[in-house]
Design a protein around this motif. Structure first.
Motif, short mmCIF file in Angstrom:
data_model
loop_
_atom_site.label_atom_id
_atom_site.label_comp_id
_atom_site.label_asym_id
_atom_site.label_seq_id
_atom_site.Cartn_x
_atom_site.Cartn_y
_atom_site.Cartn_z
N PHE A 51 -44.19 -35.59 49.74
CA PHE A 51 -42.96 -35.89 49.01
C PHE A 51 -43.31 -36.81 47.86
O PHE A 51 -44.32 -37.52 47.88
CB PHE A 51 -41.87 -36.49 49.90
CG PHE A 51 -42.18 -37.83 50.50
CD1 PHE A 51 -42.25 -38.98 49.72
CD2 PHE A 51 -42.35 -37.96 51.88
CE1 PHE A 51 -42.51 -40.23 50.28
CE2 PHE A 51 -42.63 -39.20 52.45
CZ PHE A 51 -42.70 -40.34 51.64
N ALA A 52 -42.45 -36.81 46.84
CA ALA A 52 -42.63 -37.70 45.69
C ALA A 52 -41.26 -38.16 45.22
O ALA A 52 -40.30 -37.37 45.20
CB ALA A 52 -43.37 -36.99 44.57
N TYR A 53 -41.17 -39.42 44.88
CA TYR A 53 -39.92 -40.01 44.38
C TYR A 53 -40.20 -40.75 43.08
O TYR A 53 -41.30 -41.27 42.87
CB TYR A 53 -39.34 -41.00 45.39
CG TYR A 53 -38.59 -40.36 46.54
CD1 TYR A 53 -37.20 -40.27 46.51
CD2 TYR A 53 -39.26 -39.85 47.64
CE1 TYR A 53 -36.49 -39.70 47.56
CE2 TYR A 53 -38.57 -39.27 48.70
CZ TYR A 53 -37.19 -39.20 48.65
OH TYR A 53 -36.49 -38.62 49.69
N ASP A 96 -47.81 -50.74 51.58
CA ASP A 96 -48.29 -51.00 52.94
C ASP A 96 -47.93 -49.87 53.91
O ASP A 96 -48.49 -49.81 55.02
CB ASP A 96 -47.73 -52.33 53.46
CG ASP A 96 -48.40 -53.54 52.81
OD1 ASP A 96 -49.48 -53.36 52.21
OD2 ASP A 96 -47.85 -54.65 52.91
N LEU A 97 -47.02 -49.00 53.51
CA LEU A 97 -46.68 -47.82 54.33
C LEU A 97 -47.62 -46.65 54.04
O LEU A 97 -47.39 -45.53 54.48
CB LEU A 97 -45.24 -47.38 54.05
CG LEU A 97 -44.11 -48.32 54.49
CD1 LEU A 97 -42.76 -47.73 54.09
CD2 LEU A 97 -44.16 -48.56 55.99
N ASN A 98 -48.68 -46.94 53.27
CA ASN A 98 -49.63 -45.89 52.84
C ASN A 98 -49.01 -44.93 51.82
O ASN A 98 -49.40 -43.76 51.73
CB ASN A 98 -50.20 -45.11 54.03
CG ASN A 98 -51.08 -45.97 54.91
OD1 ASN A 98 -51.85 -46.79 54.42
ND2 ASN A 98 -50.95 -45.80 56.22
N ILE A 99 -48.04 -45.44 51.08
CA ILE A 99 -47.43 -44.70 50.00
C ILE A 99 -48.25 -44.95 48.72
O ILE A 99 -48.56 -46.10 48.41
CB ILE A 99 -45.97 -45.14 49.75
CG1 ILE A 99 -45.14 -45.03 51.04
CG2 ILE A 99 -45.35 -44.34 48.62
CD1 ILE A 99 -44.93 -43.64 51.55
N TYR A 104 -41.77 -46.02 38.46
CA TYR A 104 -42.94 -45.77 39.30
C TYR A 104 -42.75 -44.44 40.03
O TYR A 104 -41.62 -44.04 40.35
CB TYR A 104 -43.12 -46.89 40.34
CG TYR A 104 -43.13 -48.28 39.75
CD1 TYR A 104 -44.32 -48.90 39.42
CD2 TYR A 104 -41.93 -48.96 39.51
CE1 TYR A 104 -44.33 -50.19 38.86
CE2 TYR A 104 -41.92 -50.23 38.95
CZ TYR A 104 -43.13 -50.83 38.63
OH TYR A 104 -43.13 -52.09 38.08
N MET A 105 -43.87 -43.78 40.30
CA MET A 105 -43.83 -42.60 41.17
C MET A 105 -44.36 -43.00 42.54
O MET A 105 -45.44 -43.60 42.66
CB MET A 105 -44.66 -41.44 40.62
CG MET A 105 -44.68 -40.24 41.57
SD MET A 105 -45.58 -38.81 40.91
CE MET A 105 -44.32 -38.13 39.83
N LYS A 127 -35.50 -38.11 44.17
CA LYS A 127 -36.61 -37.26 44.59
C LYS A 127 -37.17 -36.51 43.39
O LYS A 127 -36.41 -35.99 42.56
CB LYS A 127 -36.16 -36.28 45.67
CG LYS A 127 -37.30 -35.73 46.51
CD LYS A 127 -36.79 -35.24 47.85
CE LYS A 127 -37.94 -35.00 48.81
NZ LYS A 127 -37.46 -34.63 50.16
N TYR A 128 -38.49 -36.47 43.31
CA TYR A 128 -39.16 -35.75 42.22
C TYR A 128 -39.43 -34.33 42.66
O TYR A 128 -40.08 -34.08 43.68
CB TYR A 128 -40.47 -36.44 41.87
CG TYR A 128 -41.30 -35.71 40.84
CD1 TYR A 128 -40.93 -35.70 39.50
CD2 TYR A 128 -42.46 -35.02 41.21
CE1 TYR A 128 -41.70 -35.03 38.55
CE2 TYR A 128 -43.22 -34.34 40.28
CZ TYR A 128 -42.83 -34.35 38.95
OH TYR A 128 -43.59 -33.67 38.02
#
Length: 258
Positions: free
Chosen positions: A177-179, A203-206, A216-217, A254-255
């Protein structure tokens, strides 16, 4: 493909190969089970009246059937074609193809390492099957590491080698997913707060890509659909919570690729 030594159960879906056709039934062999045959009574072929079974099936054709009755002693099942649910049929074919992917990894390992396939069946396959599926265990190993194989008491000699082949050749599908996030803070220490806010997300591994202030993406990639759904929910909840904590003003959408 390996052949299971146990028996299918009533209401299981099975992959079959048609072996013979008569006016009263269709006989098949079960592709996933060793020396197991099946019979489709003529009235279990279709909901419509059928005078010529060859309209629906032919010798050598692979079909998915529903198990109605099991004679384990004689390794024979009575099965139905007409009662097959289309969605479950697709799921069974998908599962079988994935199992073939896992089996072919072992086959490659057998050929490249000069290990007899019968040995790999004993040391790996039938320590996993039928309690689990090869592909499921290989995927879990790919995601969580070699320790997964220890649960199945696969010797270190084979687990080390198998892990290498899983990592190099499994190639599971990726889900992502991408936002697009716009975030800023009007406080005197707003720059610091935005940095800390973004660090919480990272820190969530995003993965965070800077697109130019204040945009930001946010992107996440995984091999597990369930993990993707869980991570997306976790990220959105964290953004809402931490935005309040840091007095961040934000918009997120959402991208979607074109």
């Amino acid at each position: 493909m390996y052949k299971r030594k146990d028996s299918p159960k009533v209401n299981d879906y099975v992959i079959c190969t048609v072996t013979s056709i008569s006016d009263v039934d269709v006989k098949v062999s079960l592709d996933e089970f060793e020396d197991f045959n099946g019979i489709i009574p003529i009235d279990e072929l279709s909901n419509k009246r059928i005078t010529n079974p060859r309209i629906l099936v032919r010798e050598g054709k692979k079909i998915v059937c529903l198990v109605l009755d099991v004679d384990a002693q004689n390794r024979l099942v009575t099965i139905s074609l007409k009662r097959v649910d289309k969605n479950k049929q697709k799921a069974k074919i998908f599962e079988y193809k994935r199992e073939m992917v896992a089996y072919n990894i072992l086959k490659m390992m057998s050929e490249k390492e000069n290990i007899d396939m019968n040995k790999l069946e004993k040391e790996i396959i039938f320590k996993i099957v039928p309690e689990n599926k090869l592909y499921n265990v290989f995927l879990e190993t790919y995601i969580n590491g070699k320790g997964v194989l220890d649960k199945y008491k696969i010797s270190k000699k084979y687990s080390d080698l198998l892990y290498k082949y899983i990592i190099n050749y499994l190639n599971p599908p990726k889900y992502e997913f991408a936002y697009i996030l716009q975030a800023y803070c009007l406080d005197g220490d707003g720059i610091y707060k935005v940095k800390e806010f973004l660090k919480k997300i990272k820190d969530l591994n995003i993965t965070i890509k800077y697109l130019g202030s204040p945009t930001y993406m946010l992107k996440y990639v995984t091999t597990s659909p369930s993990d993707l759904q869980k991570k997306e929910k976790e990220m959105l909840e964290l953004i809402n919570k931490e935005a309040k904590n840091y007095n961040i003003i934000y918009e997120i959408s959402k991208y979607e690729r074109d």
